[in-house]
Design a protein around this motif. Sequence first.
Motif, PDB file in Angstrom:
ATOM      1  N   CYS A 118       6.885  10.769   0.391  1.00 60.12           N
ATOM      2  CA  CYS A 118       7.339   9.456   0.823  1.00 60.12           C
ATOM      3  C   CYS A 118       7.374   8.524  -0.383  1.00 60.12           C
ATOM      4  O   CYS A 118       6.576   8.658  -1.326  1.00 60.12           O
ATOM      5  CB  CYS A 118       6.443   8.881   1.916  1.00 60.12           C
ATOM      6  N   ASN A 119       8.282   7.584  -0.332  1.00 64.58           N
ATOM      7  CA  ASN A 119       8.539   6.720  -1.478  1.00 64.58           C
ATOM      8  C   ASN A 119       7.435   5.678  -1.625  1.00 64.58           C
ATOM      9  O   ASN A 119       7.489   4.589  -1.042  1.00 64.58           O
ATOM     10  CB  ASN A 119       9.899   6.031  -1.322  1.00 64.58           C
ATOM     11  N   ALA A 120       6.432   6.032  -2.403  1.00 65.25           N
ATOM     12  CA  ALA A 120       5.326   5.124  -2.726  1.00 65.25           C
ATOM     13  C   ALA A 120       4.889   5.418  -4.152  1.00 65.25           C
ATOM     14  O   ALA A 120       5.005   6.543  -4.642  1.00 65.25           O
ATOM     15  CB  ALA A 120       4.163   5.306  -1.756  1.00 65.25           C
ATOM     16  N   VAL A 121       4.408   4.386  -4.823  1.00 72.18           N
ATOM     17  CA  VAL A 121       4.017   4.549  -6.228  1.00 72.18           C
ATOM     18  C   VAL A 121       2.942   5.615  -6.379  1.00 72.18           C
ATOM     19  O   VAL A 121       2.948   6.403  -7.329  1.00 72.18           O
ATOM     20  CB  VAL A 121       3.544   3.192  -6.792  1.00 72.18           C
ATOM     21  N   THR A 122       2.002   5.684  -5.441  1.00 67.77           N
ATOM     22  CA  THR A 122       0.895   6.636  -5.535  1.00 67.77           C
ATOM     23  C   THR A 122       1.344   8.080  -5.376  1.00 67.77           C
ATOM     24  O   THR A 122       0.598   8.989  -5.745  1.00 67.77           O
ATOM     25  CB  THR A 122      -0.156   6.305  -4.474  1.00 67.77           C
ATOM     26  N   GLN A 123       2.532   8.319  -4.822  1.00 66.38           N
ATOM     27  CA  GLN A 123       2.987   9.682  -4.609  1.00 66.38           C
ATOM     28  C   GLN A 123       3.906  10.195  -5.709  1.00 66.38           C
ATOM     29  O   GLN A 123       4.395  11.317  -5.638  1.00 66.38           O
ATOM     30  CB  GLN A 123       3.710   9.786  -3.252  1.00 66.38           C
ATOM     31  N   TYR A 124       4.142   9.378  -6.713  1.00 62.77           N
ATOM     32  CA  TYR A 124       4.954   9.825  -7.844  1.00 62.77           C
ATOM     33  C   TYR A 124       4.073  10.456  -8.907  1.00 62.77           C
ATOM     34  O   TYR A 124       2.936  10.016  -9.139  1.00 62.77           O
ATOM     35  CB  TYR A 124       5.727   8.650  -8.454  1.00 62.77           C
ATOM     36  N   ASP A 125       4.606  11.470  -9.573  1.00 65.85           N
ATOM     37  CA  ASP A 125       3.916  12.028 -10.726  1.00 65.85           C
ATOM     38  C   ASP A 125       3.966  11.063 -11.907  1.00 65.85           C
ATOM     39  O   ASP A 125       3.049  11.021 -12.726  1.00 65.85           O
ATOM     40  CB  ASP A 125       4.545  13.373 -11.120  1.00 65.85           C
ATOM     41  N   GLU A 126       5.049  10.342 -11.982  1.00 67.64           N
ATOM     42  CA  GLU A 126       5.209   9.331 -13.036  1.00 67.64           C
ATOM     43  C   GLU A 126       6.196   8.302 -12.511  1.00 67.64           C
ATOM     44  O   GLU A 126       7.220   8.651 -11.920  1.00 67.64           O
ATOM     45  CB  GLU A 126       5.735   9.970 -14.321  1.00 67.64           C
ATOM     46  N   SER A 127       5.882   7.012 -12.689  1.00 67.31           N
ATOM     47  CA  SER A 127       6.748   5.961 -12.169  1.00 67.31           C
ATOM     48  C   SER A 127       6.708   4.766 -13.101  1.00 67.31           C
ATOM     49  O   SER A 127       5.772   4.591 -13.893  1.00 67.31           O
ATOM     50  CB  SER A 127       6.318   5.539 -10.754  1.00 67.31           C
ATOM     51  N   SER A 128       7.761   3.966 -12.996  1.00 69.24           N
ATOM     52  CA  SER A 128       7.848   2.741 -13.788  1.00 69.24           C
ATOM     53  C   SER A 128       8.632   1.714 -12.978  1.00 69.24           C
ATOM     54  O   SER A 128       9.768   1.974 -12.572  1.00 69.24           O
ATOM     55  CB  SER A 128       8.536   3.007 -15.129  1.00 69.24           C
ATOM     56  N   LEU A 129       8.027   0.569 -12.760  1.00 67.91           N
ATOM     57  CA  LEU A 129       8.666  -0.515 -12.030  1.00 67.91           C
ATOM     58  C   LEU A 129       9.045  -1.619 -12.996  1.00 67.91           C
ATOM     59  O   LEU A 129       8.341  -1.890 -13.975  1.00 67.91           O
ATOM     60  CB  LEU A 129       7.731  -1.082 -10.952  1.00 67.91           C
ATOM     61  N   GLY A 130      10.190  -2.247 -12.736  1.00 67.85           N
ATOM     62  CA  GLY A 130      10.605  -3.373 -13.556  1.00 67.85           C
ATOM     63  C   GLY A 130       9.644  -4.543 -13.417  1.00 67.85           C
ATOM     64  O   GLY A 130       8.872  -4.635 -12.458  1.00 67.85           O
ATOM     65  N   PRO A 131       9.674  -5.463 -14.377  1.00 66.46           N
ATOM     66  CA  PRO A 131       8.744  -6.608 -14.316  1.00 66.46           C
ATOM     67  C   PRO A 131       8.902  -7.449 -13.058  1.00 66.46           C
ATOM     68  O   PRO A 131       7.956  -8.114 -12.643  1.00 66.46           O
ATOM     69  CB  PRO A 131       9.100  -7.412 -15.582  1.00 66.46           C
ATOM     70  N   ARG A 132      10.082  -7.423 -12.442  1.00 69.10           N
ATOM     71  CA  ARG A 132      10.323  -8.225 -11.243  1.00 69.10           C
ATOM     72  C   ARG A 132      10.164  -7.427  -9.952  1.00 69.10           C
ATOM     73  O   ARG A 132      10.514  -7.925  -8.876  1.00 69.10           O
ATOM     74  CB  ARG A 132      11.745  -8.798 -11.285  1.00 69.10           C
ATOM     75  N   VAL A 133       9.666  -6.208 -10.037  1.00 65.93           N
ATOM     76  CA  VAL A 133       9.556  -5.332  -8.871  1.00 65.93           C
ATOM     77  C   VAL A 133       8.080  -5.112  -8.568  1.00 65.93           C
ATOM     78  O   VAL A 133       7.288  -4.799  -9.472  1.00 65.93           O
ATOM     79  CB  VAL A 133      10.268  -3.987  -9.109  1.00 65.93           C
ATOM     80  N   GLN A 134       7.719  -5.244  -7.310  1.00 68.42           N
ATOM     81  CA  GLN A 134       6.370  -4.979  -6.835  1.00 68.42           C
ATOM     82  C   GLN A 134       6.354  -3.671  -6.042  1.00 68.42           C
ATOM     83  O   GLN A 134       7.379  -3.244  -5.509  1.00 68.42           O
ATOM     84  CB  GLN A 134       5.858  -6.122  -5.948  1.00 68.42           C
ATOM     85  N   PRO A 135       5.204  -2.983  -5.976  1.00 69.28           N
ATOM     86  CA  PRO A 135       5.159  -1.725  -5.202  1.00 69.28           C
ATOM     87  C   PRO A 135       5.614  -1.881  -3.756  1.00 69.28           C
ATOM     88  O   PRO A 135       6.211  -0.962  -3.188  1.00 69.28           O
ATOM     89  CB  PRO A 135       3.685  -1.326  -5.293  1.00 69.28           C
ATOM     90  N   ALA A 136       5.377  -3.038  -3.160  1.00 66.03           N
ATOM     91  CA  ALA A 136       5.792  -3.244  -1.769  1.00 66.03           C
ATOM     92  C   ALA A 136       7.298  -3.403  -1.631  1.00 66.03           C
ATOM     93  O   ALA A 136       7.819  -3.351  -0.514  1.00 66.03           O
ATOM     94  CB  ALA A 136       5.093  -4.472  -1.189  1.00 66.03           C
ATOM     95  N   ASP A 137       8.014  -3.605  -2.753  1.00 70.12           N
ATOM     96  CA  ASP A 137       9.467  -3.785  -2.699  1.00 70.12           C
ATOM     97  C   ASP A 137      10.225  -2.467  -2.612  1.00 70.12           C
ATOM     98  O   ASP A 137      11.444  -2.489  -2.403  1.00 70.12           O
ATOM     99  CB  ASP A 137       9.947  -4.561  -3.927  1.00 70.12           C
ATOM    100  N   LEU A 138       9.550  -1.356  -2.809  1.00 71.00           N
ATOM    101  CA  LEU A 138      10.246  -0.072  -2.790  1.00 71.00           C
ATOM    102  C   LEU A 138      10.789   0.229  -1.404  1.00 71.00           C
ATOM    103  O   LEU A 138      10.136  -0.057  -0.386  1.00 71.00           O
ATOM    104  CB  LEU A 138       9.301   1.050  -3.236  1.00 71.00           C
ATOM    105  N   PRO A 139      11.993   0.798  -1.320  1.00 68.48           N
ATOM    106  CA  PRO A 139      12.545   1.132   0.007  1.00 68.48           C
ATOM    107  C   PRO A 139      11.733   2.229   0.684  1.00 68.48           C
ATOM    108  O   PRO A 139      11.103   3.065   0.020  1.00 68.48           O
ATOM    109  CB  PRO A 139      13.971   1.597  -0.325  1.00 68.48           C
ATOM    110  N   ARG A 140      11.786   2.239   1.986  1.00 62.37           N
ATOM    111  CA  ARG A 140      11.001   3.194   2.770  1.00 62.37           C
ATOM    112  C   ARG A 140      11.865   4.408   3.105  1.00 62.37           C
ATOM    113  O   ARG A 140      12.855   4.301   3.820  1.00 62.37           O
ATOM    114  CB  ARG A 140      10.504   2.527   4.050  1.00 62.37           C
ATOM    115  N   PHE A 141      11.469   5.550   2.580  1.00 64.87           N
ATOM    116  CA  PHE A 141      12.113   6.807   2.946  1.00 64.87           C
ATOM    117  C   PHE A 141      11.156   7.951   2.630  1.00 64.87           C
ATOM    118  O   PHE A 141      10.242   7.816   1.798  1.00 64.87           O
ATOM    119  CB  PHE A 141      13.454   7.002   2.232  1.00 64.87           C
TER     120      PHE A 141
END
Length: 545
Positions: A226-249
């Motif tokens: 599922c699309n969450a930061v904790t489930q990625y092996d490696e992730s990078s969010l832009g400075p204007r993006v928060q973990p809660a902003d990720l789409p749900r799938f």
Amino acid sequence: MTVVEDRPAPPAAPPPRRSNPVLALLRNSWRQLTSMRTALVLLFLLAVAAIPGSVLPQRKVSPERVATYFRQHPDLAPVVDRLGGFDVYASAWFAAVYLLLFTSLIGCVLPRLVDQVRSLWTPPPSAPRRLGRLPQHMPGTPRPGAPAEVAADVAAVLRRRRFRTRAAVDDAGTWIVSAEKGYLKETGNLLFHVALLAVLVGVGFGSWYGWHGNRLLVQGADTGFCNAVTQYDESSLGPRVQPADLPRFCLNLTRFQATFQPTGQPKSFMATVDVTEDGGPVHRRRFTVNDPLRLHHANVHLLGQGYAPILRFTDRYGVSQTKVVPFLPTDGMLTSEGAAKFPDVNIDPATNKRNPDLQVGFEGVYLPTVSADGSPRSAYPQERSPALFLTAYRGDLGVDLGNPESVYALNRAQIASGQLTNVSGARPRKLTPGDTWTLDDGSTLQFLGTRPFVTLAVRYDPTQALVLGGAVAGLIGLMLSLAGHRRRVWFRISPPAPDADERGGSLVEAGGLPRTDYPGFGEEFAELVHAAVAAEAAADDGRAP
């Protein structure tokens, strides 16, 4: 007696005004930065700075390759990492070149854009006094008709050839027809630079509001994602993006098909997944390497594949644990390396306590096709004669220390200190699907088979359309800039001399000036003169010559 008149002294000249050296330095620096030469140098530096990003593995694209580079070059890799070689496009030196180029382009484009708009509204300039000094010249040639009529005919011929024209008469009754063509060259040049600015803006805002993550997804209903930061092996969010902003799938790999050439080169990859978006129904989708899975505010790209051995370990007390352990490929034939860790084994049922010195780990190599010569490399990427070569270790795995460590290898420090010892002998144990290995304490390891896995890159770039449009517009502008040629022509139509033939008529003199390098301008000028001055053109009732 001489009288000396006492005259007042002339006022002293004011001292020269000294300019502020700081302002002068800033002004000169801005002029140098916004010059076209500086912009070209910065564009070249940006291209050179991007070379390490295509040569060295990048963390945001393939963290496993970065880890492999560290293992292969233990001395060089830390130096490259400190210089930003594994994250080139986020490094400070790349950002400096990027921002300088952006500033330079703005300083170059805006004044030229204003001048271009002004020139489009400005009529062509009047003819120079001496047309004979121009690179192309036609001396006065008689033509029937009054000067006003001839000027109208000449202007009509030029307009049919898409020249911007202006006709004017002076006090002596001489008509001047001025014409200019080739504004598309500068327009294309400006379009190219504006498109380049659009690309730079798109890349900049895309890095601010975009995000990406890499995930290794094993086939099976119990290994979904599922699309969450904790489930990625490696992730990078832009400075204007928060973990809660990720789409749900959520994704679940149901099938993976790979075909290869006889040489082992990949031929086709096809991944089939079950997708759930925003808690909706499950949809089955397929995607390939060049056709990503397009979701709402996310694209899923297929990067690679591999195998995950299924291992069942039964400890000395008869308690079993089954793990699906991905092994990372190290070459094109999918020779894979990995480790299986069992820290929660050998728990004494009488005390229900775990002895940390009885933890078990396995490390080794998986070969989809064992070579006939016995080399430790796979002969083919598909599973034709699979085998798993493992070395068993017992002791403290070091997982309780709280230090981050790789899930694809055992802790080398624990092995070096003797807290994790080899209990399998000098040579690795070979296992084929279905084989069982009994260790010295009666515990067993069973190789049940493998599952395929895929490496996914999930990305979202809100300015992707802007970057694509800028690239297309830049290509169009470059073609216009290379194909366009700026040139000017003038026609001076004057009445004949008083002693000329009584039939009357006009004298037509022409001159041409190419504003850019244009080898074919002489031929074009000759055609214009022939169409505008020849007698048969005068009889042509508005028909293009």
